[in-house]
Enzyme design. Structure first.
Site: not given
Ligand code: IPM
Ligand code: MG
Length: 376
Positions: A144, A201, A233, A257, A261
């Site tokens: 990032y 990794k 992984d 990130d 999720d």
């Molecule tokens: C998160 C989101 C952000 C990220 C996006 C919206 C830029 O996915 O906070 O996890 O990638 O960090």
């Molecule tokens: Mg995210």
């Protein structure tokens, strides 16, 4: 004295979930005798389309002098900057990088009564008491880091480069954060042992080798915390197959990130997932879900992710300021979420319910006032 909280509701369902979050904060004020000076700013992709800016001049400066920041969600269809970036992302990254919020703390906790996301028609695989870990995501570097670019020649995009940056300073502080967090927790549900899992990794990437080396160095300072390792992984499947083994997981920016999720699936979905972006001097708290523009204005989205982000904010601020009322309030907010989930009547569509976003907000605010007696 009132605590200054900057409120950035943002796009899509952001303003709706934030409205419910504020309702809960008002209940906290009433029940715990604390005061918040809420300072809202418009921001995001829609604001960019209307006003030609991602957020107003002075908003960042205001965040800098705040006690905490709340963010709803960012992202609006068709709202893209000339650079190709999502309009509104400058707010998220402006805060993460600009305030050096290096630790993105994302708890995964399955509360009783919640149906997690991959068991429909099957026997429930996980018990609530088996899912309680925190992913600590490095938040200021990795891939990032804004060191990237596209080479265009003759009207064609020929080459694109994103650099994954790993510094000793960045790695040290995030790993220390993870060990300190584990020290304060109760250990992994499997065996009650405090454990930090280093997810990387390092079988391929040099940055990950540095990450793991520093992990080993710092682990020496924490003999009471067990060290554990996983490649990203493999970790993806172990996390789903045996979440009870995890206590604190530390990883780099993009891996965190993605992993968070997926981790949200274990706790009932993105509607319940919250995060804190924490640095040494500032904190910004947000639900993990996106702006979900297709649900905008329908009073449908689950506000619990935002309310749990507020719970994290209260705890962080309370500890930082030595204010026991705020810490008590954070426990009351979590109690309220737990009891509304357990009751199972006033829950939104994503959890199998029929309640509106605002009805869940009402139930939670009511719950906070009810819990105040025992937590105040
Ligand atoms: C998160 C989101 C952000 C990220 C996006 C919206 C830029 O996915 O906070 O996890 O990638 O960090
Ligand atoms: Mg995210």
């Amino acid at each position: 004295m009132a605590y200054k909280v900057v409120v950035l509701a943002g796009d899509g369902v952001g303003p709706e979930v934030m409205r419910e979050g504020i309702k809960v904060l008002k209940a906290v004020e009433e029940a715990f005798g604390v005061e918040f000076d809420l300072v809202p700013y418009p921001c995001g992709g829609k604001h960019y389309l209307e006003a030609g800016e991602e957020w107003p001049d002075g908003a960042f400066e205001s965040c800098k002098t705040s006690d905490a920041i709340l963010l709803g969600a960012i992202g609006y269809p068709g709202a893209t900057l000339p650079s190709g970036d999502l309009a509104g992302a400058g707010v998220v990254f402006g805060l993460r990088f600009g305030l050096d919020l290096y630790a993105n703390v994302r708890p995964t906790k399955l509360y009783p009564g919640v149906k997690h996301k991959i068991h429909e028609g099957l026997k429930q695989v996980w018990d609530p008491e088996k899912v309680d870990f925190v992913i600590v995501r490095e938040n200021t570097e990795g891939i990032y880091a804004p060191i990237r670019g596209i080479l265009r020649r003759g009207g064609f995009e020929e080459l694109a480069v994103d650099n994954k940056v790993t510094t000793r300073k960045g790695v040290e502080r995030i790993i220390r954060f993870a060990f300190e967090l584990s020290k304060r927790r109760e250990g992994a549900p499997l065996d009650g042992r405090k454990r930090v899992t280093c997810v990387d990794k390092s079988n391929v990437l040099d940055g990950c080798r540095l990450f793991r080396r520093v992990f080993d160095e710092l682990a020496e300072e924490y003999p009471e915390v067990e060290r554990d390792y996983a490649y990203i992984d493999a970790f993806m499947q172990w996390m789903m197959r045996g979440p009870e083994a995890y206590d604190v997981v530390v990883t780099s920016n993009l891996f965190g990130d993605i992993a968070t999720d997926l981790a949200a699936v274990l706790q009932g979905g993105m509607g319940l997932a919250a995060s804190g972006n924490i640095g040494d001097n500032h904190g910004m708290f947000e639900p993990i879900h996106g702006s979900a523009p297709k649900y905008e204005g329908q009073d449908k989205a689950n506000p619990m992710g935002t309310v749990l982000a507020i719970q994290m904010m209260l705890e962080w601020l309370g500890e930082r300021k030595g204010d026991g009322s705020l810490v008590g309030a954070s426990l009351a907010v979590e109690d309220a979420v737990k009891s509304v989930l357990k009751e199972g009547k006033r829950i939104t569509y994503d959890l199998g319910g029929k309640a509106k976003c605002s009805q869940v907000g009402d139930a939670l605010a009511e719950g906070v006032k009810g819990a105040a007696g025992s937590r105040g």
